[in-house]
Write a protein that holds these residues in place. Structure first.
Motif, PDB file in Angstrom:
ATOM      1  N   THR A 185       4.673  23.866  -2.451  1.00 51.49           N
ATOM      2  CA  THR A 185       3.647  23.335  -1.597  1.00 51.49           C
ATOM      3  C   THR A 185       3.863  21.924  -0.911  1.00 51.49           C
ATOM      4  N   ASP A 186       2.928  21.442   0.035  1.00 52.24           N
ATOM      5  CA  ASP A 186       3.178  20.263   0.644  1.00 52.24           C
ATOM      6  C   ASP A 186       3.334  19.147  -0.508  1.00 52.24           C
ATOM      7  N   ASN A 187       2.333  19.344  -1.446  1.00 48.96           N
ATOM      8  CA  ASN A 187       2.570  17.979  -2.319  1.00 48.96           C
ATOM      9  C   ASN A 187       3.582  18.093  -3.172  1.00 48.96           C
ATOM     10  N   GLN A 188       3.999  19.320  -3.649  1.00 48.13           N
ATOM     11  CA  GLN A 188       5.270  19.286  -4.284  1.00 48.13           C
ATOM     12  C   GLN A 188       6.437  18.919  -3.702  1.00 48.13           C
ATOM     13  N   TRP A 189       6.521  19.456  -2.251  1.00 47.23           N
ATOM     14  CA  TRP A 189       7.551  18.877  -1.683  1.00 47.23           C
ATOM     15  C   TRP A 189       7.520  17.356  -1.337  1.00 47.23           C
ATOM     16  N   TYR A 220      10.136  12.243  -2.007  1.00 51.13           N
ATOM     17  CA  TYR A 220       9.983  10.951  -2.123  1.00 51.13           C
ATOM     18  C   TYR A 220      10.566  10.554  -3.497  1.00 51.13           C
ATOM     19  N   TYR A 221      10.491  11.306  -4.746  1.00 52.33           N
ATOM     20  CA  TYR A 221      10.981  11.030  -5.874  1.00 52.33           C
ATOM     21  C   TYR A 221      12.466  11.278  -6.188  1.00 52.33           C
ATOM     22  N   ILE A 222      12.789  12.571  -5.669  1.00 53.16           N
ATOM     23  CA  ILE A 222      14.234  12.690  -6.153  1.00 53.16           C
ATOM     24  C   ILE A 222      15.046  12.203  -4.640  1.00 53.16           C
ATOM     25  N   ILE A 223      14.664  12.594  -3.631  1.00 60.04           N
ATOM     26  CA  ILE A 223      15.612  12.300  -2.778  1.00 60.04           C
ATOM     27  C   ILE A 223      15.561  10.818  -2.015  1.00 60.04           C
ATOM     28  N   GLY A 224      14.256  10.281  -2.081  1.00 58.16           N
ATOM     29  CA  GLY A 224      14.116   8.792  -1.629  1.00 58.16           C
ATOM     30  C   GLY A 224      14.182   7.981  -2.876  1.00 58.16           C
ATOM     31  N   LYS A 282       5.355  18.050 -11.919  1.00 54.52           N
ATOM     32  CA  LYS A 282       5.299  19.136 -13.164  1.00 54.52           C
ATOM     33  C   LYS A 282       5.455  20.411 -12.344  1.00 54.52           C
ATOM     34  N   GLN A 283       4.630  20.760 -11.496  1.00 49.39           N
ATOM     35  CA  GLN A 283       4.587  22.050 -10.702  1.00 49.39           C
ATOM     36  C   GLN A 283       5.909  22.190  -9.832  1.00 49.39           C
ATOM     37  N   ALA A 284       6.383  21.396  -9.322  1.00 53.90           N
ATOM     38  CA  ALA A 284       7.692  21.493  -8.530  1.00 53.90           C
ATOM     39  C   ALA A 284       8.682  21.544  -9.341  1.00 53.90           C
ATOM     40  N   ARG A 285       8.959  21.136 -10.575  1.00 54.34           N
ATOM     41  CA  ARG A 285       9.729  21.283 -11.518  1.00 54.34           C
ATOM     42  C   ARG A 285      10.027  22.983 -11.936  1.00 54.34           C
ATOM     43  N   LYS A 286       8.555  23.437 -12.410  1.00 58.11           N
ATOM     44  CA  LYS A 286       8.364  24.632 -12.784  1.00 58.11           C
ATOM     45  C   LYS A 286       8.965  25.623 -11.719  1.00 58.11           C
ATOM     46  N   ALA A 330      -1.795  12.371 -10.180  1.00 61.31           N
ATOM     47  CA  ALA A 330      -1.835  13.628  -9.347  1.00 61.31           C
ATOM     48  C   ALA A 330      -0.397  13.647  -8.896  1.00 61.31           C
ATOM     49  N   VAL A 331       0.465  12.658  -8.397  1.00 62.79           N
ATOM     50  CA  VAL A 331       1.878  12.633  -8.178  1.00 62.79           C
ATOM     51  C   VAL A 331       2.471  13.510  -9.363  1.00 62.79           C
ATOM     52  N   LYS A 332       2.291  13.045 -10.651  1.00 65.96           N
ATOM     53  CA  LYS A 332       3.099  13.644 -11.943  1.00 65.96           C
ATOM     54  C   LYS A 332       2.885  15.139 -11.861  1.00 65.96           C
ATOM     55  N   SER A 333       1.456  15.497 -11.488  1.00 60.56           N
ATOM     56  CA  SER A 333       1.272  16.877 -11.459  1.00 60.56           C
ATOM     57  C   SER A 333       1.786  17.338 -10.577  1.00 60.56           C
ATOM     58  N   TRP A 334       2.032  16.939  -9.362  1.00 61.82           N
ATOM     59  CA  TRP A 334       3.141  17.699  -8.146  1.00 61.82           C
ATOM     60  C   TRP A 334       4.357  17.917  -8.899  1.00 61.82           C
TER      61      TRP A 334
END
Length: 188
Positions: free
Chosen positions: A133-137, A142-146, A169-173, A163-167
């Motif tokens: 999703t947009d937020n997961q991306w 920002y967190y991994i690449i940036g 968590k869902q992205a890692r899943k 909210a950012v931590k939730s993004w």
């Protein structure tokens, strides 16, 4: 092909189409997009064009040409997948060290990070972006690449750290999904 008794290629193709499928199956190649089949047909056409009856039977020449062309294509794709895997591992190595993200001091400049990526790295990230999703991306970007901190991302996106931590968590899943890992060439 001066021999007037030679059959047309269409007839030859209809008679030998199964030969291509046989070699794809025999080499245990996955062909969902019919790439290998098309390559086999091209190989059959080349064999048909270059066939010399004095050197042996046409069937043997077809088998030889088709099999070798399919092996060449499989090796080429294997090298490409290997290169993508190396690029992804290199990105991951620089971005993540165990459970902690390595960040340059005061680094929140994402432009400088993405400018240094080559085409294969960008292609991998584009595939990943399509799955999120947009937020997961945003979290991945920002967190991994940036290499930004959760607090910095929350401030920039005008949201909470939770909210950012939730993004994340869902992205890692989603990033652990076996189908995605297969498409990225990270899972056999």
């Amino acid at each position: 092909m001066n021999n007037k008794n030679m059959e047309s290629f269409e007839e030859i193709m209809k008679q030998n189409e199964r030969r291509v499928h046989y070699h794809i199956h025999r080499l245990n190649l996955s062909d969902p997009h019919k790439e290998y089949f098309q390559e086999g047909l091209c190989a059959m056409w080349n064999a048909y064009e270059n066939y010399d009856p004095d050197k042996g039977t046409m069937a043997t020449y077809f088998n030889y040409t088709i099999r070798n062309r399919l092996v060449d294509l499989a090796r080429k794709q294997g090298r490409e997948n290997s290169n993508q895997l190396k690029a992804f591992k290199e990105i991951k190595k620089h971005a993540v060290d165990g459970n902690k993200v390595m960040r340059a001091e005061g680094s929140s400049n994402i432009v400088s990070v993405t400018e240094n990526m080559d085409y294969s790295e960008q292609k991998l990230w584009e595939i990943i972006k399509q799955e999120l999703t947009d937020n997961q991306w945003k979290w991945v970007y920002y967190y991994i690449i940036g290499r930004m901190k959760i607090k910095e991302i929350a401030k920039q996106e005008a949201t909470t750290e939770e909210a950012v931590k939730s993004w994340g968590k869902q992205a890692r899943k989603k990033l652990r999904n076996k189908d995605l890992l297969k498409r990225l060439g990270l899972f056999g």
